[in-house]
Design a protein around this motif. Structure first.
Motif, mmCIF file in Angstrom:
data_model
loop_
_atom_site.group_PDB
_atom_site.id
_atom_site.type_symbol
_atom_site.label_atom_id
_atom_site.label_comp_id
_atom_site.label_asym_id
_atom_site.label_seq_id
_atom_site.Cartn_x
_atom_site.Cartn_y
_atom_site.Cartn_z
ATOM 1 N N ALA A 207 0.843 -1.199 0.000
ATOM 2 C CA ALA A 207 0.000 0.000 0.000
ATOM 3 C C ALA A 207 0.879 1.251 0.000
ATOM 4 O O ALA A 207 1.962 1.255 0.580
ATOM 5 C CB ALA A 207 -0.890 -0.004 1.235
ATOM 6 N N GLU A 208 0.382 2.298 -0.652
ATOM 7 C CA GLU A 208 1.127 3.561 -0.643
ATOM 8 C C GLU A 208 0.699 4.446 0.515
ATOM 9 O O GLU A 208 1.435 5.303 0.971
ATOM 10 C CB GLU A 208 0.906 4.300 -1.958
ATOM 11 N N ARG A 209 -0.567 4.258 0.953
ATOM 12 C CA ARG A 209 -1.092 5.135 1.994
ATOM 13 C C ARG A 209 -2.272 4.477 2.693
ATOM 14 O O ARG A 209 -2.764 3.428 2.248
ATOM 15 C CB ARG A 209 -1.530 6.474 1.390
ATOM 16 N N LEU A 210 -2.731 5.137 3.763
ATOM 17 C CA LEU A 210 -3.932 4.683 4.461
ATOM 18 C C LEU A 210 -5.122 5.513 3.979
ATOM 19 O O LEU A 210 -4.964 6.684 3.641
ATOM 20 C CB LEU A 210 -3.761 4.875 5.974
ATOM 21 N N ILE A 211 -6.301 4.884 3.966
ATOM 22 C CA ILE A 211 -7.516 5.623 3.618
ATOM 23 C C ILE A 211 -8.571 5.393 4.707
ATOM 24 O O ILE A 211 -8.498 4.396 5.436
ATOM 25 C CB ILE A 211 -8.091 5.188 2.246
ATOM 26 N N PRO A 212 -9.555 6.294 4.821
ATOM 27 C CA PRO A 212 -10.584 6.095 5.853
ATOM 28 C C PRO A 212 -11.546 4.964 5.507
ATOM 29 O O PRO A 212 -11.815 4.721 4.332
ATOM 30 C CB PRO A 212 -11.338 7.435 5.879
ATOM 31 N N VAL A 213 -12.048 4.286 6.535
ATOM 32 C CA VAL A 213 -13.105 3.284 6.346
ATOM 33 C C VAL A 213 -14.332 3.728 7.139
ATOM 34 O O VAL A 213 -14.214 4.400 8.154
ATOM 35 C CB VAL A 213 -12.669 1.866 6.790
ATOM 36 N N GLU A 214 -15.526 3.318 6.650
ATOM 37 C CA GLU A 214 -16.772 3.807 7.262
ATOM 38 C C GLU A 214 -17.374 2.842 8.262
ATOM 39 O O GLU A 214 -18.264 3.203 9.024
ATOM 40 C CB GLU A 214 -17.810 4.064 6.154
ATOM 41 N N TRP A 215 -16.956 1.595 8.194
ATOM 42 C CA TRP A 215 -17.595 0.566 9.016
ATOM 43 C C TRP A 215 -16.584 -0.564 9.202
ATOM 44 O O TRP A 215 -15.916 -0.972 8.244
ATOM 45 C CB TRP A 215 -18.848 0.065 8.283
ATOM 46 N N VAL A 216 -16.486 -1.042 10.427
ATOM 47 C CA VAL A 216 -15.594 -2.180 10.691
ATOM 48 C C VAL A 216 -16.433 -3.335 11.214
ATOM 49 O O VAL A 216 -17.352 -3.145 12.017
ATOM 50 C CB VAL A 216 -14.506 -1.797 11.721
ATOM 51 N N SER B 280 -6.242 -6.943 11.927
ATOM 52 C CA SER B 280 -6.158 -5.786 11.024
ATOM 53 C C SER B 280 -7.448 -4.975 11.102
ATOM 54 O O SER B 280 -7.431 -3.740 11.079
ATOM 55 C CB SER B 280 -5.863 -6.227 9.587
ATOM 56 N N ALA B 281 -8.588 -5.666 11.232
ATOM 57 C CA ALA B 281 -9.860 -4.946 11.360
ATOM 58 C C ALA B 281 -9.933 -4.221 12.704
ATOM 59 O O ALA B 281 -10.458 -3.106 12.792
ATOM 60 C CB ALA B 281 -11.026 -5.911 11.201
ATOM 61 N N LEU B 282 -9.379 -4.842 13.754
ATOM 62 C CA LEU B 282 -9.330 -4.166 15.062
ATOM 63 C C LEU B 282 -8.531 -2.860 14.949
ATOM 64 O O LEU B 282 -8.942 -1.812 15.460
ATOM 65 C CB LEU B 282 -8.686 -5.106 16.096
ATOM 66 N N ALA B 283 -7.409 -2.933 14.235
ATOM 67 C CA ALA B 283 -6.581 -1.732 14.038
ATOM 68 C C ALA B 283 -7.362 -0.661 13.274
ATOM 69 O O ALA B 283 -7.240 0.538 13.560
ATOM 70 C CB ALA B 283 -5.299 -2.103 13.306
ATOM 71 N N SER B 284 -8.188 -1.083 12.320
ATOM 72 C CA SER B 284 -9.006 -0.120 11.573
ATOM 73 C C SER B 284 -10.093 0.490 12.455
ATOM 74 O O SER B 284 -10.448 1.655 12.291
ATOM 75 C CB SER B 284 -9.667 -0.801 10.362
ATOM 76 N N ALA B 285 -10.630 -0.309 13.385
ATOM 77 C CA ALA B 285 -11.662 0.219 14.289
ATOM 78 C C ALA B 285 -11.078 1.282 15.222
ATOM 79 O O ALA B 285 -11.758 2.246 15.579
ATOM 80 C CB ALA B 285 -12.263 -0.920 15.106
ATOM 81 N N ILE B 286 -9.807 1.124 15.588
ATOM 82 C CA ILE B 286 -9.143 2.051 16.514
ATOM 83 C C ILE B 286 -8.709 3.338 15.809
ATOM 84 O O ILE B 286 -8.719 4.422 16.385
ATOM 85 C CB ILE B 286 -7.897 1.357 17.136
ATOM 86 N N THR B 287 -8.307 3.207 14.524
ATOM 87 C CA THR B 287 -7.761 4.366 13.802
ATOM 88 C C THR B 287 -8.738 4.928 12.771
ATOM 89 O O THR B 287 -8.554 6.056 12.311
ATOM 90 C CB THR B 287 -6.482 3.955 13.030
ATOM 91 N N GLY B 288 -9.728 4.122 12.373
ATOM 92 C CA GLY B 288 -10.636 4.534 11.297
ATOM 93 C C GLY B 288 -10.003 4.432 9.921
ATOM 94 O O GLY B 288 -10.525 4.979 8.949
ATOM 95 N N LYS B 289 -8.875 3.702 9.833
ATOM 96 C CA LYS B 289 -8.142 3.659 8.555
ATOM 97 C C LYS B 289 -7.734 2.242 8.163
ATOM 98 O O LYS B 289 -7.652 1.363 9.021
ATOM 99 C CB LYS B 289 -6.871 4.512 8.686
ATOM 100 N N ALA B 290 -7.455 2.095 6.870
ATOM 101 C CA ALA B 290 -6.939 0.822 6.369
ATOM 102 C C ALA B 290 -6.022 1.109 5.188
ATOM 103 O O ALA B 290 -6.195 2.126 4.510
ATOM 104 C CB ALA B 290 -8.094 -0.070 5.928
ATOM 105 N N PRO B 291 -5.055 0.236 4.948
ATOM 106 C CA PRO B 291 -4.170 0.462 3.799
ATOM 107 C C PRO B 291 -4.945 0.423 2.478
ATOM 108 O O PRO B 291 -5.839 -0.421 2.306
ATOM 109 C CB PRO B 291 -3.180 -0.707 3.876
ATOM 110 N N TYR B 292 -4.595 1.326 1.573
ATOM 111 C CA TYR B 292 -5.205 1.343 0.241
ATOM 112 C C TYR B 292 -4.438 0.350 -0.630
ATOM 113 O O TYR B 292 -3.381 0.671 -1.170
ATOM 114 C CB TYR B 292 -5.129 2.761 -0.334
ATOM 115 N N SER B 293 -4.970 -0.865 -0.699
ATOM 116 C CA SER B 293 -4.252 -1.919 -1.419
ATOM 117 C C SER B 293 -5.220 -3.008 -1.842
ATOM 118 O O SER B 293 -6.377 -3.036 -1.420
ATOM 119 C CB SER B 293 -3.171 -2.522 -0.519
#
Lengths: 137, 384
Positions: free
Chosen positions: B35-44, B157-170
């Protein structure tokens, strides 16, 4: 013969152990006893072998998303591989499990042929250079 | 992977240790998937709720982690080990550890969905939007059917997204990966939900890519078949999406021989002493199908039906729950067949199910033999 395989470091660290090699993917939730590290899936070619203290070389993990917790449980129970190298692709389950369990993880470069590994062989994962050294013991 | 200043600060621990741990996980999966960057996610949607799956190591980790960690996006959670509204014979230790896990998720701010089919229970974001779904069957479903974008996330990885609101764009978050480059050519007639499950299981084993096509022959299949296909695909492989686009690149054939070797691996006994339906949990459509088939019949074996609580409540209102309960079924909420502590080798010699995903985990994790049949055959053979 001793040789070195190139890779890229996903989770850093330098570790060694006896090589455990398979071309079959692993479902860490359903195929491994996380208390002992033993492969319990009768349909897997590593059936009966243990991951404990090994350098595991395998293509990628499959199946359950909970496999990441299984890798963490293996580490907590002192039954995990010392280090892991993915030979085809590093999947999210393996990467996140290794990150939280501090298990060094490499992805091997695909522009190289993995020679037949003699058993037993020792492997050293060097996270700083991204290399996996293999030597017959 | 490039991190913004804020993300770097998070990784460095300036916003506390749980956020730093979450960024460490995101960094590792970002590297792994280029991934080059992180992007926001709306739901985990999180997996790792059933004590039978994450054990003591997971329970202790979540208890510690939840002291400070808080979710910043709506976060639903997978089934746990039992139905908290019903009595069970599970050990005190199981209930204690399961309770710890549930409290940890609650403390972090989860929605207590206890379901592996959140896409049937909650309003979905707009098509093309990014979510982060662990629970392999749900990730495959939302990518393939509802056009939400997620990778085949892990619990962590989903737990990490729930904490940060983000996920790798990949990977499956990038449009080009969502175009299948490999297809399964179906060389036999598929009739039942079990047939589609076997196809999914075969495909997961045969394909290493993230997206596979089954061609336009699967365009109009019903919800039972679709869920069966998605769950089996997620169980045996690394594939997180299927498509019905006809493509003419690399093709693998699924015919009678392939189907037979798949069923031979999973079908380990000729009969069983309990019927288990619901992996994934049954939705309203499947309950309706079941009710239609059960008219005037009673189960001749013990039958457990796993569904989400809102589904059960709806089925009570519609009268379906009463029909099934009068036919002898136990409807269990908040749990699922997969790795259920209610289906043990000590108690049962064999489990009868139509779910390929359940068959995999019952055989390999619960150590229980499985009799795999489609729903119509189960009802033909085990009702009076």
């Amino acid at each position: 013969m001793d040789y070195s395989l190139k890779g890229r470091t996903i989770v850093g660290g330098t570790v060694k152990g006896l090589i455990l090699f398979t071309t079959q993917p692993i479902n860490f939730l359903s195929s491994v006893d996380n208390k002992t590290g033993k492969i319990t899936d009768k349909n897997h070619e590593l059936f009966g072998k243990t991951l404990k203290d090994s350098i595991l070389i395998f293509p990628y993990s499959v199946g359950s998303s909970v496999g990441a917790y299984s890798i963490f449980a293996l580490k907590t129970n002192n039954a995990s591989p010392s280090g892991i190298a993915c030979s085809l692709k590093t999947d999210i389950t393996t990467a996140s499990g290794c990150a939280i369990a501090n298990i060094p993880l490499l992805e091997l470069c695909k522009d190289q042929v993995i020679p037949e590994i003699e058993i037993p062989s020792e492997g050293v994962i060097d996270g700083s250079s991204g290399c996996l050294q293999i030597k017959r013991v | 992977m490039h991190l913004t200043r804020d993300e770097e600060d998070g990784l460095d621990g300036k916003n506390g240790s749980p956020i730093s741990t979450a960024y460490k996980i995101l960094l590792s999966i970002g590297k792994a998937t280029n991934a080059e960057r992180l992007i926001p996610v709306e739901w985990v949607h999180l997996s790792g709720v059933n004590y039978n799956t994450i054990g003591d190591a997971g329970a202790e980790f979540l208890t510690r982690y939840s002291q400070e960690a808080r979710f910043v996006v709506p976060t639903t959670i997978n089934p746990m080990g039992y139905d908290s509204n019903r009595q069970n014979d599970l050990s005190d230790n199981f209930q204690k550890q399961q309770g710890k896990i549930v409290r940890a998720y609650e403390k972090m701010g989860s929605i207590p969905s206890f379901s592996c089919i959140p896409y049937e229970l909650f309003e979905l974001p707009e098509k093309g939007h990014n979510v982060s779904f662990a629970e392999s069957s749900a990730a495959v479903m939302v990518n393939s059917v509802f056009d939400l974008h997620t990778n085949k996330e892990s619990s962590l990885s989903a737990l990490a997204s729930a904490i940060t609101g983000k996920a790798p764009y990949s990977d499956l978050r990038i449009d080009s990966t969502r175009n299948p480059k490999i297809s399964i050519s179906i060389d036999k007639e598929l009739k039942t939900e079990l047939d589609y499950g076997l196809l999914g299981y075969f495909a997961g084993k045969s394909v290493k890519e993230s997206c596979v096509s089954f061609g336009s022959t699967i365009s109009n299949i019903d919800m039972y078949k679709t869920k069966s296909l998605a769950a089996a695909l997620g169980t045996s492989g690394a594939c997180g999406m299927f498509s019905n686009k006809d493509i003419h690149d690399e093709t693998i054939t699924f015919g009678k021989e392939e189907e037979k070797s798949t069923i031979d691996e999973l079908n380990t006994t000729d009969s069983g002493d309990v019927i288990a339906l619901g992996s994934p949990q049954l939705g309203m459509y499947e309950l309706e199908q079941l009710c239609k088939l059960m008219v005037g019949k009673k189960f001749s074996k013990k039958c457990m039906i796993f569904c989400a609580r809102p589904t059960y409540e709806k089925s009570c209102k519609s009268g379906m729950a009463e029909i099934l309960e009068k036919a002898g079924a136990n409807i269990i909420c908040d749990a699922c067949t997969c790795l259920s502590p209610l289906l043990t080798r000590e108690e049962y010699d064999g489990v009868i199910t139509n779910s390929v995903k359940a068959a995999h985990y019952l055989n390999k994790s619960n150590g229980v033999s499985v009799c795999l049949k489609d729903l119509k055959s189960i009802i033909r053979d085990y009702t009076k």
